[in-house]
Write a protein that holds these residues in place. Structure first.
Motif, PDB file in Angstrom:
ATOM      1  N   ILE A   1       0.872  -1.175   0.000  1.00 17.19           N
ATOM      2  CA  ILE A   1       0.000   0.000   0.000  1.00 17.19           C
ATOM      3  C   ILE A   1       0.910   1.226   0.000  1.00 17.19           C
ATOM      4  O   ILE A   1       1.744   1.392   0.895  1.00 17.19           O
ATOM      5  CB  ILE A   1      -0.907   0.029   1.239  1.00 17.19           C
ATOM      6  N   TYR A   2       0.769   2.041  -1.010  1.00 18.13           N
ATOM      7  CA  TYR A   2       1.529   3.291  -1.104  1.00 18.13           C
ATOM      8  C   TYR A   2       0.576   4.439  -0.809  1.00 18.13           C
ATOM      9  O   TYR A   2      -0.492   4.549  -1.418  1.00 18.13           O
ATOM     10  CB  TYR A   2       2.146   3.424  -2.498  1.00 18.13           C
ATOM     11  N   TRP A   3       0.955   5.298   0.143  1.00 16.11           N
ATOM     12  CA  TRP A   3       0.090   6.403   0.566  1.00 16.11           C
ATOM     13  C   TRP A   3       0.818   7.721   0.328  1.00 16.11           C
ATOM     14  O   TRP A   3       1.510   8.242   1.200  1.00 16.11           O
ATOM     15  CB  TRP A   3      -0.280   6.245   2.033  1.00 16.11           C
ATOM     16  N   PRO A   4       0.690   8.314  -0.853  1.00 12.30           N
ATOM     17  CA  PRO A   4       1.362   9.594  -1.116  1.00 12.30           C
ATOM     18  C   PRO A   4       0.758  10.706  -0.270  1.00 12.30           C
ATOM     19  O   PRO A   4      -0.441  10.697   0.027  1.00 12.30           O
ATOM     20  CB  PRO A   4       1.108   9.821  -2.609  1.00 12.30           C
ATOM     21  N   TYR A   5       1.602  11.643   0.149  1.00 11.25           N
ATOM     22  CA  TYR A   5       1.178  12.802   0.935  1.00 11.25           C
ATOM     23  C   TYR A   5       0.512  12.380   2.247  1.00 11.25           C
ATOM     24  O   TYR A   5      -0.367  13.078   2.764  1.00 11.25           O
ATOM     25  CB  TYR A   5       0.238  13.693   0.110  1.00 11.25           C
ATOM     26  N   SER A   6       0.932  11.241   2.790  1.00  9.75           N
ATOM     27  CA  SER A   6       0.300  10.709   3.992  1.00  9.75           C
ATOM     28  C   SER A   6       0.432  11.651   5.186  1.00  9.75           C
ATOM     29  O   SER A   6      -0.446  11.680   6.062  1.00  9.75           O
ATOM     30  CB  SER A   6       0.898   9.341   4.339  1.00  9.75           C
ATOM     31  N   GLU A   7       1.505  12.430   5.228  1.00  6.80           N
ATOM     32  CA  GLU A   7       1.718  13.304   6.379  1.00  6.80           C
ATOM     33  C   GLU A   7       0.680  14.406   6.464  1.00  6.80           C
ATOM     34  O   GLU A   7       0.556  15.070   7.504  1.00  6.80           O
ATOM     35  CB  GLU A   7       3.110  13.928   6.324  1.00  6.80           C
ATOM     36  N   ASP A   8      -0.102  14.616   5.403  1.00  8.69           N
ATOM     37  CA  ASP A   8      -1.130  15.655   5.409  1.00  8.69           C
ATOM     38  C   ASP A   8      -2.498  15.134   5.850  1.00  8.69           C
ATOM     39  O   ASP A   8      -3.479  15.888   5.848  1.00  8.69           O
ATOM     40  CB  ASP A   8      -1.261  16.277   4.010  1.00  8.69           C
ATOM     41  N   TRP A   9      -2.579  13.865   6.217  1.00  2.00           N
ATOM     42  CA  TRP A   9      -3.865  13.282   6.647  1.00  2.00           C
ATOM     43  C   TRP A   9      -4.393  14.017   7.875  1.00  2.00           C
ATOM     44  O   TRP A   9      -3.647  14.324   8.811  1.00  2.00           O
ATOM     45  CB  TRP A   9      -3.669  11.800   6.952  1.00  2.00           C
TER      46      TRP A   9
ATOM     47  N   VAL B   1      -2.680   3.469  -2.749  1.00  2.00           N
ATOM     48  CA  VAL B   1      -2.423   2.879  -4.058  1.00  2.00           C
ATOM     49  C   VAL B   1      -1.849   1.476  -3.865  1.00  2.00           C
ATOM     50  O   VAL B   1      -0.837   1.308  -3.181  1.00  2.00           O
ATOM     51  CB  VAL B   1      -1.421   3.730  -4.872  1.00  2.00           C
ATOM     52  N   ILE B   2      -2.499   0.482  -4.449  1.00  2.00           N
ATOM     53  CA  ILE B   2      -1.934  -0.870  -4.453  1.00  2.00           C
ATOM     54  C   ILE B   2      -0.946  -0.931  -5.612  1.00  2.00           C
ATOM     55  O   ILE B   2      -1.324  -0.793  -6.773  1.00  2.00           O
ATOM     56  CB  ILE B   2      -3.020  -1.942  -4.636  1.00  2.00           C
ATOM     57  N   ASN B   3       0.327  -1.108  -5.304  1.00  2.00           N
ATOM     58  CA  ASN B   3       1.330  -1.188  -6.357  1.00  2.00           C
ATOM     59  C   ASN B   3       2.443  -2.140  -5.935  1.00  2.00           C
ATOM     60  O   ASN B   3       2.363  -2.780  -4.876  1.00  2.00           O
ATOM     61  CB  ASN B   3       1.865   0.197  -6.736  1.00  2.00           C
ATOM     62  N   LYS B   4       3.456  -2.229  -6.729  1.00  2.00           N
ATOM     63  CA  LYS B   4       4.554  -3.148  -6.451  1.00  2.00           C
ATOM     64  C   LYS B   4       5.680  -2.406  -5.763  1.00  2.00           C
ATOM     65  O   LYS B   4       6.041  -1.301  -6.147  1.00  2.00           O
ATOM     66  CB  LYS B   4       5.074  -3.776  -7.746  1.00  2.00           C
ATOM     67  N   ASN B   5       6.252  -3.042  -4.738  1.00  2.00           N
ATOM     68  CA  ASN B   5       7.384  -2.448  -4.041  1.00  2.00           C
ATOM     69  C   ASN B   5       8.642  -2.616  -4.865  1.00  2.00           C
ATOM     70  O   ASN B   5       8.958  -3.707  -5.324  1.00  2.00           O
ATOM     71  CB  ASN B   5       7.563  -3.105  -2.668  1.00  2.00           C
ATOM     72  N   ASP B   6       9.380  -1.511  -5.051  1.00  2.00           N
ATOM     73  CA  ASP B   6      10.601  -1.540  -5.869  1.00  2.00           C
ATOM     74  C   ASP B   6      11.877  -1.283  -5.079  1.00  2.00           C
ATOM     75  O   ASP B   6      12.972  -1.468  -5.607  1.00  2.00           O
ATOM     76  CB  ASP B   6      10.514  -0.487  -6.987  1.00  2.00           C
ATOM     77  N   ASP B   7      11.751  -0.833  -3.817  1.00  2.00           N
ATOM     78  CA  ASP B   7      12.961  -0.377  -3.131  1.00  2.00           C
ATOM     79  C   ASP B   7      13.303  -1.114  -1.845  1.00  2.00           C
ATOM     80  O   ASP B   7      14.346  -0.862  -1.245  1.00  2.00           O
ATOM     81  CB  ASP B   7      12.870   1.122  -2.829  1.00  2.00           C
ATOM     82  N   ALA B   8      12.445  -2.046  -1.394  1.00  2.00           N
ATOM     83  CA  ALA B   8      12.690  -2.683  -0.100  1.00  2.00           C
ATOM     84  C   ALA B   8      13.984  -3.480  -0.078  1.00  2.00           C
ATOM     85  O   ALA B   8      14.576  -3.689   0.981  1.00  2.00           O
ATOM     86  CB  ALA B   8      11.512  -3.591   0.277  1.00  2.00           C
TER      87      ALA B   8
ATOM     88  N   ARG C   1      12.534  17.379 -11.160  1.00  2.00           N
ATOM     89  CA  ARG C   1      11.321  16.913 -11.847  1.00  2.00           C
ATOM     90  C   ARG C   1      10.991  15.511 -11.365  1.00  2.00           C
ATOM     91  O   ARG C   1      11.845  14.787 -10.862  1.00  2.00           O
ATOM     92  CB  ARG C   1      11.504  16.899 -13.372  1.00  2.00           C
ATOM     93  N   GLN C   2       9.707  15.142 -11.508  1.00  2.00           N
ATOM     94  CA  GLN C   2       9.290  13.782 -11.164  1.00  2.00           C
ATOM     95  C   GLN C   2       9.726  12.833 -12.282  1.00  2.00           C
ATOM     96  O   GLN C   2       9.662  13.173 -13.463  1.00  2.00           O
ATOM     97  CB  GLN C   2       7.767  13.710 -10.996  1.00  2.00           C
ATOM     98  N   TYR C   3      10.115  11.635 -11.896  1.00  2.00           N
ATOM     99  CA  TYR C   3      10.623  10.683 -12.880  1.00  2.00           C
ATOM    100  C   TYR C   3       9.646   9.560 -13.210  1.00  2.00           C
ATOM    101  O   TYR C   3       9.849   8.844 -14.181  1.00  2.00           O
ATOM    102  CB  TYR C   3      11.947  10.083 -12.399  1.00  2.00           C
ATOM    103  N   ASP C   4       8.605   9.374 -12.419  1.00  2.00           N
ATOM    104  CA  ASP C   4       7.662   8.280 -12.659  1.00  2.00           C
ATOM    105  C   ASP C   4       6.238   8.769 -12.481  1.00  2.00           C
ATOM    106  O   ASP C   4       5.982   9.825 -11.883  1.00  2.00           O
ATOM    107  CB  ASP C   4       7.912   7.120 -11.675  1.00  2.00           C
ATOM    108  N   SER C   5       5.295   7.972 -12.953  1.00  2.00           N
ATOM    109  CA  SER C   5       3.889   8.207 -12.660  1.00  2.00           C
ATOM    110  C   SER C   5       3.689   8.191 -11.148  1.00  2.00           C
ATOM    111  O   SER C   5       4.323   7.408 -10.426  1.00  2.00           O
ATOM    112  CB  SER C   5       3.037   7.110 -13.312  1.00  2.00           C
ATOM    113  N   TRP C   6       2.785   9.023 -10.643  1.00  2.00           N
ATOM    114  CA  TRP C   6       2.590   9.095  -9.193  1.00  2.00           C
ATOM    115  C   TRP C   6       2.082   7.780  -8.621  1.00  2.00           C
ATOM    116  O   TRP C   6       2.272   7.504  -7.428  1.00  2.00           O
ATOM    117  CB  TRP C   6       1.650  10.243  -8.837  1.00  2.00           C
ATOM    118  N   PHE C   7       1.446   6.946  -9.437  1.00  2.00           N
ATOM    119  CA  PHE C   7       0.982   5.646  -8.945  1.00  2.00           C
ATOM    120  C   PHE C   7       2.148   4.752  -8.521  1.00  2.00           C
ATOM    121  O   PHE C   7       1.976   3.834  -7.725  1.00  2.00           O
ATOM    122  CB  PHE C   7       0.171   4.925 -10.030  1.00  2.00           C
ATOM    123  N   ARG C   8       3.315   5.013  -9.053  1.00  2.00           N
ATOM    124  CA  ARG C   8       4.484   4.193  -8.734  1.00  2.00           C
ATOM    125  C   ARG C   8       5.272   4.739  -7.551  1.00  2.00           C
ATOM    126  O   ARG C   8       6.223   4.110  -7.090  1.00  2.00           O
ATOM    127  CB  ARG C   8       5.394   4.085  -9.958  1.00  2.00           C
ATOM    128  N   GLY C   9       4.891   5.914  -7.071  1.00  2.00           N
ATOM    129  CA  GLY C   9       5.550   6.461  -5.897  1.00  2.00           C
ATOM    130  C   GLY C   9       6.546   7.545  -6.241  1.00  2.00           C
ATOM    131  O   GLY C   9       6.547   8.112  -7.330  1.00  2.00           O
TER     132      GLY C   9
END
Length: 410
Positions: A145-153, A204-211, A267-275
């Motif tokens: 589960i990827y939660w962008p901008y989570s600190e603003d909850w 966002v349900i996505n694949k982990n790439d950095d663990a 600049r951003q390098y990926d779609s936001w769905f990917r983190g």
């Protein structure tokens, strides 16, 4: 064969789950576009991301579950990763972030793991063994589960649950969990893009790439620094208070260390769905080069410094302080360093064949260096950096493609 059977069992179980009635499915029906199967990416474990998003949206998620995901995402960020909660941690160590020990698992009255098990058992009448196999497969799936901008909850609003649609898309549909005026739980299908994620909690349900990588934050400070750049079998180490001996004589001054002090993504390098973006900073050089003859020069070998810098989407344009050691013994005999910055996108490992240059009695000599990276990575910048660049001032900054990096030589 066993893996195939597990995947089939998981797929069937999930299909039954989505189509069954359940005590959790209160409120209006969850709308699913007819062509959804063509939108969702399937993980290598066989999970369909769109179906997983729909399953999570059917769970009775409330503030406690939001706090569980927030705890994990915040801990991941503290460890140098993105705002993520892997399915492995969700199943095996609720509330733990990437890089955490399972012993840090939080205590939750109803963790998401238990909700999934209850939901599967209630909605499909699946046996305990089937549910356990499903959870084990989910744990091994490399999904998160990827939660962008989570600190603003705001601590109250429930999530919109979506998934990475793939193909670099910037928008998708999602499931908004909420309550109607009478307090009953409702789930609505909504449009989701990054602007929505900035204003509302979005999972966002996505694949982990950095663990599998270790960021700077998890490197323990070492009490010792490498002194001799000789062949690894002849390497000498010293404490910071011990003189550095090269060929039996003390150097005129202690070694100078080259640091990466700050990193700015432009600049951003990926779609936001990917983190966010995972950058790898790699430097090839001959650390601690003190040779005075060509014969001594042959005793030295180049080394490659390689570490990961994770930049959250919210940190675009923000100067992020770091304290990464690039070289432990930067000498005046260095002429050029090989420098490579990539943004991780996976693929087969390849390498950049380059050279680092040193000077012996006013003659320049090159050392061949192979710096590894993945074939799908974005090459942010690569080339040689003159040693004089780092010596221009105590603190220097350069632009490398679409990132800015500051260095210090101390």
């Amino acid at each position: 064969m066993k893996t195939s059977l597990i995947r089939l069992s998981v797929a069937c179980l999930l299909a039954l789950t989505i189509s069954s009635c359940s005590k959790y499915a209160s409120g209006p029906s969850i709308y699913m576009p007819d062509n959804s199967s063509s939108l969702g990416e399937s993980d290598s474990s066989g999970f369909d991301l769109s179906s997983l998003a729909r399953m999570f949206s059917a769970l009775p998620i409330d503030v406690e579950q939001m706090e569980e995901v927030m705890d994990a995402a915040s801990s991941s960020v503290g460890n140098g990763y993105d705002e993520e909660y892997t399915m492995k941690q969700l199943v095996e160590a609720p509330g733990c972030g990437v890089g955490d020990s399972p012993t840090k698992a939080g205590s939750y009255a109803r963790p998401l793991r238990d909700m999934i098990a209850e939901y599967l058992g209630s909605g499909t009448k699946a046996g305990a063994q089937d549910v356990e196999e499903y959870l084990n497969a989910l744990s091994e799936s490399e999904l998160q589960i990827y939660w962008p901008y989570s600190e603003d909850w705001d601590g109250e609003e429930l999530p919109i649950i979506t998934f990475d649609p793939g193909y670099g898309s910037e928008y998708n549909y999602g499931y908004k969990i909420g309550r109607d005026p009478n307090g009953f739980r409702v789930v609505d299908s909504v449009y989701v893009d990054e602007n929505i994620a900035r204003e509302h909690p979005v999972w966002v349900i996505n694949k982990n790439d950095d663990a599998g990588h270790t960021p700077l934050e998890l490197y323990a400070p070492s009490a010792r620094t490498a002194c001799s750049p000789l062949h690894p079998q002849g390497t000498v180490e010293r404490t910071s208070k011990t003189p550095c001996l090269i060929n039996g004589s003390e150097t005129k001054s202690g070694p100078r260390m080259l640091y990466l002090r700050s990193f700015t993504m432009l600049r951003q390098y990926d779609s936001w769905f990917r983190g966010g973006s995972e950058f790898f900073v790699k430097c090839g050089a001959v650390n601690g080069f003190h040779a005075t003859t060509e014969a001594e020069m042959r005793l030295y070998y180049p080394s490659v410094t390689d570490f990961m810098v994770v930049v959250k989407r919210k940190q675009l344009g923000e100067e992020i302080p770091y304290n990464g050691i690039i070289m432990t013994d930067f000498t005046n005999q260095l002429e050029n360093l090989a420098f490579l910055i990539t943004e991780d996108d996976g693929g087969t490992q390849t390498s950049w064949k380059c050279s680092a240059t040193v000077k012996v009695r006013s003659r320049s000599y090159g050392f061949d260096v192979d710096i590894p990276y993945n074939e799908k990575d974005d090459i942010v910048w690569r080339g040689q950096l003159s040693a004089s660049f780092f010596q221009e001032a105590d603190f220097v900054t350069g632009r490398f493609g679409d990132v800015m990096i500051s260095f210090a030589l101390e």
